[in-house]
Design an enzyme around this catalytic site. Structure first.
Site, PDB file in Angstrom:
ATOM      1  N   ASP A 100      48.618  37.027  37.345  1.00 24.25           N
ATOM      2  CA  ASP A 100      47.156  37.050  37.305  1.00 24.25           C
ATOM      3  C   ASP A 100      46.771  38.508  37.103  1.00 24.25           C
ATOM      4  O   ASP A 100      46.484  39.227  38.051  1.00 24.25           O
ATOM      5  CB  ASP A 100      46.598  36.482  38.613  1.00 24.25           C
ATOM      6  CG  ASP A 100      45.090  36.333  38.588  1.00 24.25           C
ATOM      7  OD1 ASP A 100      44.473  36.596  37.535  1.00 24.25           O
ATOM      8  OD2 ASP A 100      44.511  35.967  39.624  1.00 24.25           O
ATOM      9  N   CYS A 159      40.895  36.886  34.240  1.00 25.40           N
ATOM     10  CA  CYS A 159      39.506  36.428  34.379  1.00 25.40           C
ATOM     11  C   CYS A 159      38.661  37.151  33.330  1.00 25.40           C
ATOM     12  O   CYS A 159      37.589  37.675  33.615  1.00 25.40           O
ATOM     13  CB  CYS A 159      38.972  36.644  35.788  1.00 25.40           C
ATOM     14  SG  CYS A 159      39.107  38.330  36.414  1.00 25.40           S
TER      15      CYS A 159
END
Length: 428
Positions: A305, A358
């Site tokens: 991530d 993101c």
């Protein structure tokens, strides 16, 4: 505090942010400390004005022909909160704390149309980012950009290790909590309008008991897309505060083993208390790279991530939209490349490397995944859409790239923006 005082407070905060180029949360906190007479409702309303103003900063300024904090704050009430100029004047009449009505800006607002504005103004994004949005979303890029300027919901994830979703929703009935549209454990509380406040769910006893976590539905969806099995050995290489680690542990029913690592110890620190509260037993936390030596070539799934620009979270952090620079993007690209290369060493032959950001920018997403595969011929990209369709049959679908990666967005899936790519290591 009447509306005029709240408006004046918001203008102060917006001016502080503009002058000092500081995070909105810091500016709001400092304003509250220096204005202790303001109640929680006042602080919430001021925060709403500030955040709404920053989400639509460019279009507000263009329509008002004025980019001052005063014009932005008034534009929020007129464009986003639904007040007419007449109703607003009536609300402010007799309020000694109310700022003066910006008559020239109000006159401009009554005559200008957003459709006549430059495209990046319509989308409320910096001009230099426009080509990236066009590359990512084609003709739909303005709508995608506009969706990133809307208010976000408050999303929760029911912790299936402690309580099923329907039980959590029943306990949070007074908050208006409803099941999320896609994520299986997701719970959504609508964002509200105007000065309305979101509930402080972390003050709930059920939160202290570990029944739920605050987590955007998009983050929950990409966690489910990892599609772990109970006995898997997983490395969450950029674990941060542990949101996805916790979600994976619940999906695995506390079986198998998850190793949570982050090079930034400050970001990692909150995970310890969160693991205890959630009742998680299959997670080991690491804060030094050498602690991962034994995992080289040994993990079924390695999750990256990666650090990114956060463009997918602009609804929640609109101030970062206006602080983003080409230099900061370049720094993130370098960090992502390093994270992928270092994490890949821990994938076993036949195992999976999952790359998540993101962000919605192609340079951080598809381009990085493709560059990694080109540099590591023992890895190949695997289409993620079939897994999405299997797990979330009938749900709104995200953007699917040529190489099978997915991009979730507010306009398509009603979530923050997330990129998800799967790369498998060839069996030796």
């Amino acid at each position: 505090m009447r509306l005029g005082g709240r408006l004046a407070g918001a203008i102060e905060v917006l001016a502080d942010i503009e002058a000092r180029r500081r995070p909105v949360a810091d500016a709001l906190k400092d304003w509250g400390l220096s204005h202790r007479f303001a109640g929680s409702g006042d602080r919430s309303a001021i925060g709403n004005i500030v955040y709404d103003a920053l989400r639509m900063k460019l279009s507000h300024a263009w329509l008002m022909e004025d980019e001052s904090p005063e014009a932005l704050a008034f534009a929020v009430l007129l464009r986003q909160w639904g007040l007419t100029a007449e109703a607003l004047a009536g609300e402010l009449e007799g309020d000694r704390f109310a700022p003066a009505l910006p008559q020239a800006a109000l006159a401009a607002l009554s005559t200008r149309r957003l459709e006549d504005a430059p495209a990046h103004v319509q989308g409320d994004i910096p001009l230099w980012i426009q080509p990236a949005f066009e590359a990512a979303f084609g003709d739909a890029w303005i709508r995608e950009a506009q969706a990133l300027a809307e208010r976000p919901s408050l999303d929760l994830r029911a912790n299936r290790l402690k309580a099923p979703r329907d039980k959590v929703i029943a306990a949070l009935e007074e908050t208006g909590a409803k099941p999320s549209a896609i994520a299986h454990d997701g719970i959504r509380i609508a964002p509200g309008e105007g000065a309305s406040r979101l509930p402080n769910v972390t003050a709930e006893l059920t939160f202290a008991k570990g029944w739920f976590e605050v987590q955007d539905e998009g983050s929950q969806i990409v966690s489910e897309l990892v599609d772990p099995r109970d006995g898997d050995q997983i490395l969450d290489y950029c674990a941060g505060g542990g949101g996805k680690t916790l979600a994976l542990s619940a999906l695995m029913r506390n079986k198998g083993q998850i190793h949570a690592f982050d090079a930034d110890r400050k970001r990692l620190a909150p995970i310890i208390e969160r693991l205890k509260r959630a009742g998680t037993r299959n997670v080991q936390v690491h804060d030094r790279p050498q602690q991962l030596k034994a995992l080289e070539d040994g993990c079924d799934i390695v999750l990256v991530d990666a650090p990114c620009t956060g463009t997918g979270t602009w609804r929640r952090r609109p101030d970062t939209k206006w602080r983003l620079t080409e230099r900061s993007l370049e720094e993130r690209l370098s960090q992502q490349q390093d994270a992928l290369a270092n994490a890949a060493r821990h994938v076993r032959p036949g195992g999976t490397l999952v790359y998540i950001t993101c962000s919605v920018l192609p340079a951080e997403n598809e381009a990085q995944a493709q560059a990694f595969v080109a540099a590591h011929p023992d890895f190949e990209q695997k289409p993620a859409l079939p897994v999405y369709q299997r797990l979330f049959a009938g749900a709104p679908e995200p953007w699917a790239g040529e190489k099978g990666a997915l991009t979730l967005t507010p306009a398509t899936t009603g979530t923050d923006g997330f990129f998800f790519s799967v790369m498998t290591r060839k069996a030796s």
